[in-house]
Design an enzyme around this catalytic site. Structure first.
Site, PDB file in Angstrom:
ATOM      1  N   GLU A 250       5.302 -17.156 -17.210  1.00 33.20           N
ATOM      2  CA  GLU A 250       5.939 -17.696 -18.428  1.00 33.20           C
ATOM      3  C   GLU A 250       6.472 -16.554 -19.303  1.00 33.20           C
ATOM      4  O   GLU A 250       7.453 -16.722 -20.010  1.00 33.20           O
ATOM      5  CB  GLU A 250       4.944 -18.560 -19.213  1.00 33.20           C
ATOM      6  CG  GLU A 250       4.677 -19.921 -18.595  1.00 33.20           C
ATOM      7  CD  GLU A 250       5.868 -20.887 -18.641  1.00 33.20           C
ATOM      8  OE1 GLU A 250       6.467 -21.056 -19.709  1.00 33.20           O
ATOM      9  OE2 GLU A 250       6.198 -21.468 -17.584  1.00 33.20           O
TER      10      GLU A 250
ATOM     11  N   ASP B 167       7.262 -30.251 -15.576  1.00 36.33           N
ATOM     12  CA  ASP B 167       6.235 -29.205 -15.418  1.00 36.33           C
ATOM     13  C   ASP B 167       5.875 -28.680 -16.803  1.00 36.33           C
ATOM     14  O   ASP B 167       6.618 -28.857 -17.772  1.00 36.33           O
ATOM     15  CB  ASP B 167       6.749 -28.051 -14.545  1.00 36.33           C
ATOM     16  CG  ASP B 167       5.677 -26.986 -14.330  1.00 36.33           C
ATOM     17  OD1 ASP B 167       4.520 -27.346 -14.042  1.00 36.33           O
ATOM     18  OD2 ASP B 167       5.974 -25.779 -14.475  1.00 36.33           O
ATOM     19  N   SER B 168       4.720 -28.011 -16.880  1.00 35.08           N
ATOM     20  CA  SER B 168       4.325 -27.398 -18.146  1.00 35.08           C
ATOM     21  C   SER B 168       5.318 -26.312 -18.563  1.00 35.08           C
ATOM     22  O   SER B 168       5.390 -25.968 -19.735  1.00 35.08           O
ATOM     23  CB  SER B 168       2.936 -26.772 -18.000  1.00 35.08           C
ATOM     24  OG  SER B 168       2.974 -25.795 -16.982  1.00 35.08           O
TER      25      SER B 168
ATOM     26  N   CYS C  11      -0.105 -24.235  -7.302  1.00 31.04           N
ATOM     27  CA  CYS C  11       0.486 -24.261  -8.643  1.00 31.04           C
ATOM     28  C   CYS C  11       1.966 -23.978  -8.434  1.00 31.04           C
ATOM     29  O   CYS C  11       2.320 -23.029  -7.719  1.00 31.04           O
ATOM     30  CB  CYS C  11      -0.143 -23.194  -9.533  1.00 31.04           C
ATOM     31  SG  CYS C  11       0.748 -22.950 -11.085  1.00 31.04           S
ATOM     32  N   THR C  12       2.815 -24.791  -9.048  1.00 30.66           N
ATOM     33  CA  THR C  12       4.251 -24.661  -8.760  1.00 30.66           C
ATOM     34  C   THR C  12       4.872 -23.398  -9.357  1.00 30.66           C
ATOM     35  O   THR C  12       5.990 -23.034  -9.010  1.00 30.66           O
ATOM     36  CB  THR C  12       5.006 -25.905  -9.257  1.00 30.66           C
ATOM     37  OG1 THR C  12       4.748 -26.083 -10.663  1.00 30.66           O
ATOM     38  CG2 THR C  12       4.551 -27.145  -8.501  1.00 30.66           C
ATOM     39  N   HIS C  13       4.150 -22.727 -10.239  1.00 28.11           N
ATOM     40  CA  HIS C  13       4.634 -21.434 -10.736  1.00 28.11           C
ATOM     41  C   HIS C  13       4.497 -20.334  -9.659  1.00 28.11           C
ATOM     42  O   HIS C  13       5.270 -19.381  -9.660  1.00 28.11           O
ATOM     43  CB  HIS C  13       3.813 -20.967 -11.945  1.00 28.11           C
ATOM     44  CG  HIS C  13       4.186 -21.583 -13.254  1.00 28.11           C
ATOM     45  ND1 HIS C  13       3.967 -22.902 -13.548  1.00 28.11           N
ATOM     46  CD2 HIS C  13       4.761 -21.040 -14.373  1.00 28.11           C
ATOM     47  CE1 HIS C  13       4.371 -23.146 -14.793  1.00 28.11           C
ATOM     48  NE2 HIS C  13       4.853 -22.040 -15.308  1.00 28.11           N
TER      49      HIS C  13
ATOM     50  N   CYS D 262       3.866 -30.319 -11.149  1.00 28.72           N
ATOM     51  CA  CYS D 262       2.808 -29.522 -11.767  1.00 28.72           C
ATOM     52  C   CYS D 262       1.488 -29.991 -11.164  1.00 28.72           C
ATOM     53  O   CYS D 262       1.143 -31.176 -11.269  1.00 28.72           O
ATOM     54  CB  CYS D 262       2.825 -29.770 -13.272  1.00 28.72           C
ATOM     55  SG  CYS D 262       1.472 -28.981 -14.156  1.00 28.72           S
ATOM     56  N   ASN D 263       0.793 -29.076 -10.506  1.00 26.24           N
ATOM     57  CA  ASN D 263      -0.483 -29.447  -9.870  1.00 26.24           C
ATOM     58  C   ASN D 263      -1.532 -29.812 -10.904  1.00 26.24           C
ATOM     59  O   ASN D 263      -2.350 -30.702 -10.696  1.00 26.24           O
ATOM     60  CB  ASN D 263      -1.002 -28.282  -9.024  1.00 26.24           C
ATOM     61  CG  ASN D 263      -0.151 -28.065  -7.807  1.00 26.24           C
ATOM     62  OD1 ASN D 263      -0.446 -28.580  -6.739  1.00 26.24           O
ATOM     63  ND2 ASN D 263       0.939 -27.333  -7.939  1.00 26.24           N
TER      64      ASN D 263
HETATM   65  N1  DGL Z   1       3.025 -25.291 -12.686  1.00 23.23           N
HETATM   66  C1  DGL Z   1       1.745 -25.750 -13.153  1.00 23.23           C
HETATM   67  C2  DGL Z   1       0.899 -26.165 -11.958  1.00 23.23           C
HETATM   68  O1  DGL Z   1       1.448 -26.443 -10.898  1.00 23.23           O
HETATM   69  C3  DGL Z   1       1.136 -24.725 -14.061  1.00 23.23           C
HETATM   70  C4  DGL Z   1       0.146 -25.310 -14.998  1.00 23.23           C
HETATM   71  C5  DGL Z   1      -0.104 -24.477 -16.227  1.00 23.23           C
HETATM   72  O2  DGL Z   1       0.719 -24.543 -17.140  1.00 23.23           O
HETATM   73  O3  DGL Z   1      -1.138 -23.813 -16.277  1.00 23.23           O
HETATM   74  O4  DGL Z   1      -0.299 -26.260 -12.044  1.00 23.23           O
END
Ligand code: DGL
Length: 291
Positions: free
Chosen positions: A167, A8-9, A201-203, A71-72
């Site tokens: 974050e 993931d990011s 979004c996984t966040h 990460c989507n």
């Molecule tokens: N967790 C990422 C997602 O699912 C976040 C992407 C981002 O860093 O903006 O999209």
């Protein structure tokens, strides 16, 4: 033997990792968060693709044979190109012994498993997607939902401030309330009939307590009926378990020590501290550089 790589990011993929480890605790995992370059969701296609490919390459060179883009944004912007263009080249190099690991590798995303769950959940057929600006502009959810045999009314809402809040560790504080309110109001103003909200979004599951509270307090004012919120962890875990049953050629490569190792492109102590909080268990991360 090989591990499962989870990318993931930043911290968001931990919500997927946690669910996958609950479902498939026997395997060994390598988590990589590109925290130093997060958020991805406000970047252009070229940047997201380049960063994602670097991370995938790193994981595949670190004994992983299967990488989950948890990460989507990466799934929406980079997965297709990686699967169609880069993976065949990488697998040819692996087969020819030009890479350390000779076994075939694959990369999977999070969007399709989520989309497939939608028809069984929505009653009104009105669905809302909350996601990063990059995922929204890719139209990936809209296009995947259109492939289903049911007809749905789909609205999207970009939530550019949610990932930065998470974050920065601000998602449980009062400042986050403003942006939870803002984006939920906006999507329900687009379609008050929405009964299913996808956290695309996984966040975002880390904001779920605030989202659920907002729906409890305000849902009746802005929506026509009850709203269900879909998080992706459980769906992705089920989908991976199913994939491994259908693909014994990958399952049989995986080592079964039940371990998880964490990598971050940011400061390792900072990642360890935040990840330990998110997962409610101790994390000891290692710093790496990508690209
Ligand atoms: N967790 C990422 C997602 O699912 C976040 C992407 C981002 O860093 O903006 O999209």
């Amino acid at each position: 033997m090989a591990k499962i790589g989870i990318f993931d990011s930043g911290y968001g993929g931990l919500t997927i990792l946690e669910a996958i480890r609950r479902e498939l605790p026997q395997y060994d995992y390598l988590y990589l968060g590109d925290n130093a370059r997060a958020p991805y969701g406000t970047h252009s296609f070229d940047i997201i693709y380049r960063y994602t490919l670097q991370a995938v390459d790193y994981l595949l060179n670190s004994d992983c044979s299967l990488v989950i883009l948890a990460c989507n944004t990466a799934s929406a912007k980079a997965l297709r190109t990686i699967q169609q263009h880069d993976l065949p080249l990488i697998n040819a190099e692996r087969a020819e012994g030009r890479r350390a690991n000779g076994r075939p590798a694959n990369v999977l995303g999070v969007i399709r498993p989520t989309v497939e769950a939608v028809p069984a959940i929505t009653k009104t057929g009105h669905v809302g997607i909350l996601a990063t600006p990059a995922t929204v502009s890719s139209e990936s959810y809209v296009l995947e939902l259109e492939k289903l045999s049911v007809s749905l009314f789909v609205s999207q809402q970009a939530c550019p401030m949610w990932v930065p809040l998470i974050e920065a560790g601000e998602h449980q504080h009062a400042g986050a309330d403003y942006f939870v309110d803002l984006y939920l109001r906006e999507i329900l103003a687009k379609d008050p009939q929405i009964d299913t909200l996808i956290l695309g979004c996984t966040h975002y599951p880390l904001l779920l307590p605030k989202i659920a509270q907002w729906i409890k307090n305000n849902g009746k004012r802005f929506a026509a009926g009850d709203i269900q919120v879909i998080s992706q962890g459980y769906l992705e875990a089920k989908s991976l378990a199913d994939y491994l049953t259908r693909h014994p050629e990958y399952a049989s490569q995986l080592s079964q020590g039940g371990s998880c190792h964490y990598l971050t492109t940011e400061n390792a102590d900072r990642f360890s501290q935040s990840a330990s909080l998110f997962l409610s268990s101790p994390v000891l991360a290692e710093h790496i550089d990508l690209g």
